[in-house]
Design a protein around this motif. Structure first.
Motif, PDB file in Angstrom:
ATOM      1  N   ARG A   1      57.684  25.442  44.789  1.00 45.13           N
ATOM      2  CA  ARG A   1      58.430  26.243  45.755  1.00 45.13           C
ATOM      3  C   ARG A   1      58.042  27.724  45.716  1.00 45.13           C
ATOM      4  O   ARG A   1      58.164  28.442  46.711  1.00 45.13           O
ATOM      5  CB  ARG A   1      59.896  26.129  45.358  1.00 45.13           C
ATOM      6  CG  ARG A   1      60.832  26.063  46.486  1.00 45.13           C
ATOM      7  CD  ARG A   1      62.154  25.676  45.935  1.00 45.13           C
ATOM      8  NE  ARG A   1      63.171  26.561  46.446  1.00 45.13           N
ATOM      9  CZ  ARG A   1      64.463  26.408  46.201  1.00 45.13           C
ATOM     10  NH1 ARG A   1      64.859  25.436  45.413  1.00 45.13           N
ATOM     11  NH2 ARG A   1      65.336  27.213  46.716  1.00 45.13           N
ATOM     12  N   LEU A   2      57.604  28.182  44.524  1.00 46.69           N
ATOM     13  CA  LEU A   2      57.400  29.618  44.310  1.00 46.69           C
ATOM     14  C   LEU A   2      56.520  30.279  45.382  1.00 46.69           C
ATOM     15  O   LEU A   2      56.941  31.252  46.015  1.00 46.69           O
ATOM     16  CB  LEU A   2      56.855  29.847  42.895  1.00 46.69           C
ATOM     17  CG  LEU A   2      56.654  31.292  42.477  1.00 46.69           C
ATOM     18  CD1 LEU A   2      57.977  32.053  42.451  1.00 46.69           C
ATOM     19  CD2 LEU A   2      55.992  31.375  41.101  1.00 46.69           C
ATOM     20  N   PRO A   3      55.280  29.768  45.644  1.00 49.58           N
ATOM     21  CA  PRO A   3      54.454  30.454  46.657  1.00 49.58           C
ATOM     22  C   PRO A   3      55.056  30.349  48.062  1.00 49.58           C
ATOM     23  O   PRO A   3      54.856  31.233  48.885  1.00 49.58           O
ATOM     24  CB  PRO A   3      53.118  29.706  46.587  1.00 49.58           C
ATOM     25  CG  PRO A   3      53.421  28.414  45.934  1.00 49.58           C
ATOM     26  CD  PRO A   3      54.581  28.642  45.026  1.00 49.58           C
ATOM     27  N   LEU A   4      55.811  29.251  48.298  1.00 46.65           N
ATOM     28  CA  LEU A   4      56.455  29.113  49.607  1.00 46.65           C
ATOM     29  C   LEU A   4      57.529  30.185  49.785  1.00 46.65           C
ATOM     30  O   LEU A   4      57.692  30.756  50.865  1.00 46.65           O
ATOM     31  CB  LEU A   4      57.082  27.721  49.734  1.00 46.65           C
ATOM     32  CG  LEU A   4      56.068  26.570  49.814  1.00 46.65           C
ATOM     33  CD1 LEU A   4      56.761  25.232  49.590  1.00 46.65           C
ATOM     34  CD2 LEU A   4      55.360  26.582  51.167  1.00 46.65           C
ATOM     35  N   GLU A   5      58.262  30.461  48.692  1.00 46.89           N
ATOM     36  CA  GLU A   5      59.290  31.497  48.745  1.00 46.89           C
ATOM     37  C   GLU A   5      58.644  32.863  48.921  1.00 46.89           C
ATOM     38  O   GLU A   5      59.146  33.719  49.641  1.00 46.89           O
ATOM     39  CB  GLU A   5      60.130  31.502  47.457  1.00 46.89           C
ATOM     40  CG  GLU A   5      60.906  30.218  47.190  1.00 46.89           C
ATOM     41  CD  GLU A   5      62.171  30.105  48.038  1.00 46.89           C
ATOM     42  OE1 GLU A   5      62.290  30.830  49.035  1.00 46.89           O
ATOM     43  OE2 GLU A   5      63.024  29.258  47.696  1.00 46.89           O
ATOM     44  N   ILE A   6      57.494  33.072  48.229  1.00 46.97           N
ATOM     45  CA  ILE A   6      56.829  34.366  48.333  1.00 46.97           C
ATOM     46  C   ILE A   6      56.431  34.648  49.784  1.00 46.97           C
ATOM     47  O   ILE A   6      56.568  35.754  50.281  1.00 46.97           O
ATOM     48  CB  ILE A   6      55.587  34.425  47.406  1.00 46.97           C
ATOM     49  CG1 ILE A   6      56.052  34.456  45.942  1.00 46.97           C
ATOM     50  CG2 ILE A   6      54.714  35.639  47.719  1.00 46.97           C
ATOM     51  CD1 ILE A   6      54.933  34.402  44.935  1.00 46.97           C
TER      52      ILE A   6
ATOM     53  N   ASP B   1      60.577  23.671  41.581  1.00 49.89           N
ATOM     54  CA  ASP B   1      60.638  25.127  41.731  1.00 49.89           C
ATOM     55  C   ASP B   1      59.268  25.767  41.589  1.00 49.89           C
ATOM     56  O   ASP B   1      58.985  26.784  42.224  1.00 49.89           O
ATOM     57  CB  ASP B   1      61.599  25.709  40.687  1.00 49.89           C
ATOM     58  CG  ASP B   1      63.048  25.508  41.095  1.00 49.89           C
ATOM     59  OD1 ASP B   1      63.278  25.281  42.297  1.00 49.89           O
ATOM     60  OD2 ASP B   1      63.927  25.566  40.218  1.00 49.89           O
TER      61      ASP B   1
ATOM     62  N   PRO C   1      61.411  25.774  52.188  1.00 51.78           N
ATOM     63  CA  PRO C   1      60.565  25.640  51.004  1.00 51.78           C
ATOM     64  C   PRO C   1      60.888  24.411  50.152  1.00 51.78           C
ATOM     65  O   PRO C   1      59.977  23.749  49.653  1.00 51.78           O
ATOM     66  CB  PRO C   1      60.835  26.933  50.221  1.00 51.78           C
ATOM     67  CG  PRO C   1      62.083  27.504  50.783  1.00 51.78           C
ATOM     68  CD  PRO C   1      62.186  27.020  52.174  1.00 51.78           C
TER      69      PRO C   1
ATOM     70  N   GLN D   1      64.093  31.158  35.923  1.00 53.74           N
ATOM     71  CA  GLN D   1      63.009  31.326  34.955  1.00 53.74           C
ATOM     72  C   GLN D   1      63.497  32.070  33.706  1.00 53.74           C
ATOM     73  O   GLN D   1      63.117  31.751  32.595  1.00 53.74           O
ATOM     74  CB  GLN D   1      61.877  32.093  35.655  1.00 53.74           C
ATOM     75  CG  GLN D   1      60.798  32.638  34.761  1.00 53.74           C
ATOM     76  CD  GLN D   1      59.876  31.519  34.293  1.00 53.74           C
ATOM     77  OE1 GLN D   1      60.013  30.362  34.692  1.00 53.74           O
ATOM     78  NE2 GLN D   1      58.960  31.855  33.408  1.00 53.74           N
TER      79      GLN D   1
ATOM     80  N   LEU E   1      55.151  27.903  35.560  1.00 53.50           N
ATOM     81  CA  LEU E   1      56.171  28.668  34.836  1.00 53.50           C
ATOM     82  C   LEU E   1      57.039  27.682  34.054  1.00 53.50           C
ATOM     83  O   LEU E   1      57.607  26.759  34.627  1.00 53.50           O
ATOM     84  CB  LEU E   1      57.011  29.497  35.804  1.00 53.50           C
ATOM     85  CG  LEU E   1      56.249  30.653  36.459  1.00 53.50           C
ATOM     86  CD1 LEU E   1      57.153  31.427  37.407  1.00 53.50           C
ATOM     87  CD2 LEU E   1      55.672  31.596  35.412  1.00 53.50           C
TER      88      LEU E   1
ATOM     89  N   ARG F   1      51.243  22.764  44.360  1.00 55.72           N
ATOM     90  CA  ARG F   1      51.580  24.173  44.596  1.00 55.72           C
ATOM     91  C   ARG F   1      50.482  24.835  45.442  1.00 55.72           C
ATOM     92  O   ARG F   1      50.762  25.648  46.322  1.00 55.72           O
ATOM     93  CB  ARG F   1      51.739  24.897  43.249  1.00 55.72           C
ATOM     94  CG  ARG F   1      52.042  26.379  43.387  1.00 55.72           C
ATOM     95  CD  ARG F   1      52.257  27.033  42.049  1.00 55.72           C
ATOM     96  NE  ARG F   1      51.021  27.086  41.268  1.00 55.72           N
ATOM     97  CZ  ARG F   1      50.965  27.514  40.010  1.00 55.72           C
ATOM     98  NH1 ARG F   1      52.072  27.896  39.388  1.00 55.72           N
ATOM     99  NH2 ARG F   1      49.823  27.532  39.356  1.00 55.72           N
TER     100      ARG F   1
ATOM    101  N   LEU G   1      63.164  35.014  45.845  1.00 53.41           N
ATOM    102  CA  LEU G   1      62.391  35.110  44.591  1.00 53.41           C
ATOM    103  C   LEU G   1      63.326  35.334  43.411  1.00 53.41           C
ATOM    104  O   LEU G   1      63.110  34.826  42.314  1.00 53.41           O
ATOM    105  CB  LEU G   1      61.379  36.247  44.691  1.00 53.41           C
ATOM    106  CG  LEU G   1      60.281  36.029  45.722  1.00 53.41           C
ATOM    107  CD1 LEU G   1      59.352  37.227  45.749  1.00 53.41           C
ATOM    108  CD2 LEU G   1      59.505  34.762  45.409  1.00 53.41           C
TER     109      LEU G   1
ATOM    110  N   LEU H   1      60.752  26.763  34.952  1.00 53.14           N
ATOM    111  CA  LEU H   1      61.055  26.233  36.287  1.00 53.14           C
ATOM    112  C   LEU H   1      60.675  24.751  36.345  1.00 53.14           C
ATOM    113  O   LEU H   1      59.704  24.332  35.721  1.00 53.14           O
ATOM    114  CB  LEU H   1      60.281  27.002  37.358  1.00 53.14           C
ATOM    115  CG  LEU H   1      60.625  28.481  37.554  1.00 53.14           C
ATOM    116  CD1 LEU H   1      59.869  29.028  38.767  1.00 53.14           C
ATOM    117  CD2 LEU H   1      62.110  28.690  37.749  1.00 53.14           C
TER     118      LEU H   1
ATOM    119  N   LEU I   1      64.655  32.208  41.927  1.00 55.69           N
ATOM    120  CA  LEU I   1      63.725  31.550  41.006  1.00 55.69           C
ATOM    121  C   LEU I   1      63.605  32.335  39.700  1.00 55.69           C
ATOM    122  O   LEU I   1      63.509  31.762  38.619  1.00 55.69           O
ATOM    123  CB  LEU I   1      62.345  31.407  41.660  1.00 55.69           C
ATOM    124  CG  LEU I   1      62.278  30.395  42.809  1.00 55.69           C
ATOM    125  CD1 LEU I   1      60.888  30.371  43.406  1.00 55.69           C
ATOM    126  CD2 LEU I   1      62.645  29.002  42.310  1.00 55.69           C
TER     127      LEU I   1
END
Lengths: 229, 827
Positions: free
Chosen positions: A114-119, A111, A125, B461, A104, A161, B454, A107, B457
């Motif tokens: 981090r995204l899949p960890l946050e999901i 970050d 994360p 974004q 993305l 990631r 989320l 980000l 983030l």
């Protein structure tokens, strides 16, 4: 009971078919594919452009629904799962590496990892993401945005990631397609090193036969049929 | 058709389906419509009311004075071979002598000599043979007939005289300027004036000498008169008179234009974003066309043709929509305007399309120039060429040029510039504040909710879009709330702030010999009022020396020096004034003393003991400042900067003034007073305020329309920004779903994001609206600001609803099987 602790099979596809209905009539991409991938195995799927490699990948990853046949991932029959259960399965077990990295843009590297960890609601994360960036050699560039990174570096962020969630199954779709040869080689080395380290099952889609040779098993998708090479 | 225009047309046709072109067309259309509408209105008002030059002035040159015209001057002009005639205009109350029920009405009386007018003509119904009413007759405007319920042939009372209404005044030149020109008018023969007794020495009136002749004669006369003008005199000519500035309609128009500035800016931003997106999408196509053999110049022409074709169609459409809106506004204004507006000049019709063209070209040139120079290698590499410095410079200069054009169009550069700066600074500030609040709000959410993590983030974004979107929405909602509330609130609050005993009638032009009778009338009817003498004088000396050389340039601009002051004298301090310093005289002192108003003391740097000198009708009067008074100027009571001790001014000609309050049934006393003292000028404040209220309401209606268009612009811009981010959002959603989020999760994330964004924007708009309203209350009305609690509920609800609705209307749900295909397609 969790079936995954018992079965050595990671993926099992039975009589898998996919066709599309177009104005000109039905197009069969492939029919009756059977496939078993064992845990920890690395498998390359090769084939020409348009052979249906990516469609096969999305079926095996539970992202698409087959026209007929069935897919099980780690003992879970995909067609019996609803949207949420599938999402949960992906979050817990599956990761992807794409040809175009797909970070993305707004980000930072940190970050993005981090995204899949946050999901999946990971405990720490930020710490994990930083560790994985260190692992791929980008510990100094956590605050850089994708546009500030080279193609190779972006793919390394994507690798971090992918491994950050400690997946049991990793799909890599032409991971070196957008990179020059030397960078591609470095990336692949890193990918296989981490794969071995983590014991991840790897399904690699490529048309690069040299790259395919690094996998334990190679399958060719040709004229709708999957054959061992 | 040759190849290039044909290609351009085809390109345009296929692009009409894209959102960026639709938004661009809509924004340009609104900009053209608004510009045309405002220019049409402005042009017609200027020509129709104010600058129909000779026709409107009723002459080629007019000498206008607040005192009776000087006989020597009249004699000197009479020796020149120009045609002249004299007019007196003043406010007065008229009534229906046959009815004690109908309240009297405040009108502007014009008494003229024949020939009248010298230029233009008076239109009446029924048509009259002569240009002026006969003796004993009056021509009146329709509003007078309506309000007093009179008909042609009826009598009306003006001062001591009665006039038979012989015609309705449909239109006439020489209406006077300022508020005079908007009051309902009554025209009589000047030979009737003395008998009516309404105009006595010292009365407030405008005395005019109308002059007409050849251009050379007029130019010579103008050159001769100009240097000899006294400060109560003014020359009005076609060349000098710019009546549109500084009068009610001019201000109204300027206000509308400023309101339109926001709409034009939003349109420009929409066009800019749309074109940028368009050019990004066109890189490959351009590279391909270049690869196929077109050269840069041809490519540039194709894109230019495309813009021009679009502009041509929009210009026609914009003209049509402006014409229909124009007739709508004219309908609103027709009840207020004294006469039918003339048609607009053909040139006025061109302004909208011209501004539209300038907008499209200036905003379009930078992106299409870079499109025409895209390297063919783009086809191979697929990357977007970076913007070089020259391109960026061009873009900045084009945007600046456009800002300049807008300012020129608005013709109020300073106000527009301030507004422009406020909007920009406010926008940037609101954008950043909204973002900071969103980030702060997301933190606790992230600690409690998975979705909150989320969201954190997502906020990062989308931060750039959020900044832009919140800036636009906060400004729009603020504008909406302020206009909405001020329209209903301001005047009523202003009126409500006055104590209930605030006078609602003024009586001016009371002659000294009427004083005792009037006093008795007041006492007999228990009307609480005090009479004050009023003498005009000019402040010219300080401590025995000319005052001007003793003052700073700032002080020289002070109001008290620029015009004649109304001076008064009194034995006792007026009850409604406060003695701040010094002492009030107890009897008639030997030497004249004065009490000066506090602000005047401060502004001119005066102190107790200073001596001020006044020129009163050519004679010098000196007096020592012995006290300082605080004056409430908005008390609707006679107020004076300078009050003399008794004995100093009695020998000068004076008129008297008073004010009082009458309510309900007792209002008929005003009619009775006028019947008993016909020559007095009674000003009904309630009537004046309701005239003002009507104006404000009409202005509100017209600005509501401009505001409506501004809102539409804002909504289009929001849709464009949401659409621009849409693909990015879809990509993000696809990636998130591939990485393990469910479709439901991404939907809830969107909802949470839009709700929060809307709430924050609404609250910020509420805050900024309250601050603006408080500023208006304090600065304009001097009323304590009050909170509007419902704003704090309505605005966040409105803005959240807006974001959620637009977001979900534009959002297309993404099926799981589409996710991977979407990601692949971007490889």
């Amino acid at each position: 009971m969790d079936q995954s602790t018992l079965s050595p099979t990671m993926i099992e596809a039975q009589a898998l078919s996919k066709h599309f209905d177009t104005e000109a009539g039905r197009v069969d991409l492939f029919t009756g594919i059977d496939l078993v991938v064992t845990r920890g195995e690395s498998l390359a799927v090769i084939g020409r452009s348009g052979a249906g490699k990516s469609t096969l990948l999305s079926l095996l990853a539970g992202l698409d629904t087959p026209s007929s046949g069935s897919v099980s991932i780690d003992g879970h029959r995909i067609e019996t799962l609803d949207d949420r259960q599938r999402a949960d399965l992906r979050a817990r077990k599956i990761s992807f590496i794409f040809q175009s990295f797909h970070l993305l843009p707004e980000l930072t590297a940190l970050d993005n990892v981090r995204l899949p960890l946050e999901i999946r609601g990971a405990e720490n994360p930020k710490h994990d993401a930083r560790q994985w960036l260190d692992e791929v050699g980008l510990g100094e560039r956590t605050d850089h945005y994708p546009s500030q990174l080279s193609g190779g570096e972006q793919q390394r962020v994507a690798i971090a990631r992918a491994f950050a969630t400690r997946p049991s199954l990793l799909f890599a779709d032409e991971p070196t397609g957008n990179l020059d040869e030397e960078t591609g080689r470095t990336i692949i080395d890193q990918l296989f090193r981490l794969n071995a380290q983590q014991g991840t099952t790897l399904i690699l889609i490529t048309h690069d036969s040299e790259l395919a040779m690094r996998c334990q098993r190679r399958l060719r998708l040709h004229n709708g049929a999957l054959t061992e090479v | 058709m040759s190849l290039l225009p044909r290609l351009a047309l085809r390109q345009l046709r296929s692009q009409l389906r894209t959102t960026e072109w639709r938004a661009l067309l809509l924004a340009t259309w609104i900009a053209i419509t608004l510009t045309t509408l405002l220019t049409l209105l402005g042009d017609r008002l200027e020509r129709g009311l104010l600058r129909e030059s000779a026709n409107l002035l009723g002459a080629d040159l007019v000498l206008s004075s607040s005192r009776p015209l000087d006989n020597d001057r009249l004699a000197s002009i009479a020796t020149q071979d120009v045609q002249t005639t004299r007019v007196v205009q003043f406010p007065s109350m008229i009534s229906d002598p046959a009815s004690t029920e109908t309240p009297p009405m405040l009108v502007s009386v014009r008494a003229a000599d024949t020939p009248y007018p010298l230029r233009g003509e008076i239109v009446t119904q029924p048509v009259q043979n002569q240009a002026l009413p006969d003796k004993g007759e009056a021509w009146v405007e329709a509003r007078i007939l309506e309000q007093l319920e009179l008909e042609i042939g009826d009598l009306l009372q003006l001062g001591y005289s009665q006039f038979r209404i012989s015609a309705e005044l449909i239109s006439s030149p020489d209406r006077g300027s300022g508020f005079r020109s908007f009051s309902p008018q009554l025209l009589i023969n000047r030979s009737d004036l003395d008998a009516s007794g309404v105009l006595a020495p010292g009365s407030r009136a405008n005395f005019r000498l109308l002059m007409a002749g050849s251009p050379e004669q007029i130019a010579a006369l103008e050159a001769e008169l100009d240097p000899t003008l006294a400060d109560y005199e003014r020359l009005l000519s076609l060349r000098l008179d710019q009546p549109l500035t500084g009068n009610t309609l001019g201000n109204a128009l300027a206000y509308l234009k400023l309101a339109a500035l926001t709409a034009l800016l939003l349109s420009a931003l929409t066009i800019l974003l749309s074109l940028r997106r368009f050019s990004q999408k066109q890189y490959t196509r351009s590279a391909l066309l270049l690869n196929l053999g077109l050269n840069s110049e041809q490519l540039l022409r194709i894109y230019l043709y495309q813009l021009l074709i679009a502009w041509g169609a929009l210009a026609l459409l914009g003209l049509a929509s402006a014409a229909s809106l124009d007739s709508l506004v004219q309908g609103w204004l027709s009840t207020l305007l004294p006469q039918q507006l003339p048609d607009a000049t053909p040139l006025a019709w061109l302004s909208g399309p011209a501004l539209g063209l300038v907008m499209l070209i200036l905003l379009g040139l930078p992106p299409i120039l870079s499109l025409s120079r895209v390297p063919v290698a783009h086809l191979l590499r697929g990357d977007t060429p970076p913007q070089d410095r020259r391109a960026r410079l061009l873009q900045i200069s084009c945007v600046l040029l456009l800002a300049l054009t807008l300012l020129l169009f608005l013709r109020a550069p300073i106000a527009a510039l301030i507004l422009l700066a406020l909007l920009l600074v406010g926008g940037v500030l609101f954008g950043y504040i909204a973002q900071a609040i969103l980030t702060r709000v997301a933190e606790p959410l992230a600690r409690r909710l998975l979705l909150g993590r989320l969201l954190r983030l997502r906020l990062r974004q989308q931060r750039r879009w959020h900044r832009l979107q919140s800036a636009v929405i906060v400004l729009l909602l603020t504008l909406l709330a302020v206009v909405w509330i001020s329209r209903a609130d301001l005047l009523s609050e202003w009126r409500a702030k006055f104590p209930t005993d605030t006078p609602n009638y003024f009586v001016i032009n009371i002659q000294p010999w009427q004083r005792s009778d009037l006093d008795s009338f007041m006492q007999a009817n228990a009307i609480d009022s005090a009479l004050y003498p009023m003498i005009r004088g000019r402040l010219n000396q300080l401590n025995g020396k000319p005052i001007r050389p003793q003052l700073t340039p700032d002080q020289l601009g002070d109001n008290t020096l620029r015009r004649e002051l109304n001076l008064s004298w009194a034995l006792n301090k007026p009850e409604h004034n406060e003695l701040l310093n010094g002492s009030w005289w107890s009897s008639t002192p030997e030497q004249p003393q004065i009490s000066v108003e506090q602000d005047m003391m401060e502004d001119l740097g005066l102190k107790l003991g200073d001596r001020l000198g006044f020129d009163i009708g050519g004679q010098q009067v000196d007096a020592e400042i012995t006290s300082i008074r605080g004056v409430e100027w908005t008390s609707f009571r006679p107020n004076f900067y300078v009050i003399f001790s008794p004995g100093a001014l009695e020998s000068y000609p004076s008129t008297w003034i008073t004010s009082f309050r009458l309510e309900g049934e007792r209002k008929r006393l005003a009619t009775e007073m006028l019947q008993q003292f016909p020559s007095l000028t009674l000003v009904d404040i309630d009537q004046l305020l309701s005239q003002l209220a009507t104006w404000l309401k009409r202005l509100g209606d017209s600005s509501a329309m401009v505001l409506g268009l501004t809102l539409v612009c804002g909504l289009i811009l929001m849709a464009v920004t949401l659409l621009q981010a849409l693909e990015q959002r879809r990509f993000e959603a696809a990636l998130m779903q591939t990485l393990g989020a469910s479709g439901e999760q991404t939907r809830r994330l969107d909802l949470l994001e839009f709700l929060l964004l809307g709430l924050v924007c609404g609250l910020l708009a509420g805050l900024s609206a309250e601050l603006t309203l408080a500023g208006l209350h304090l600065a304009l009305l001097d009323v304590d600001p009050k909170l509007h609690p419902w704003l704090w509920v309505t605005l966040p609800a409105l803005s959240s609803a807006f974001f959620v609705l637009t977001g979900f209307l534009i959002r297309r749900p993404l099926q799981l099987d589409q996710c991977y295909r979407l990601l692949r397609s971007q490889s």
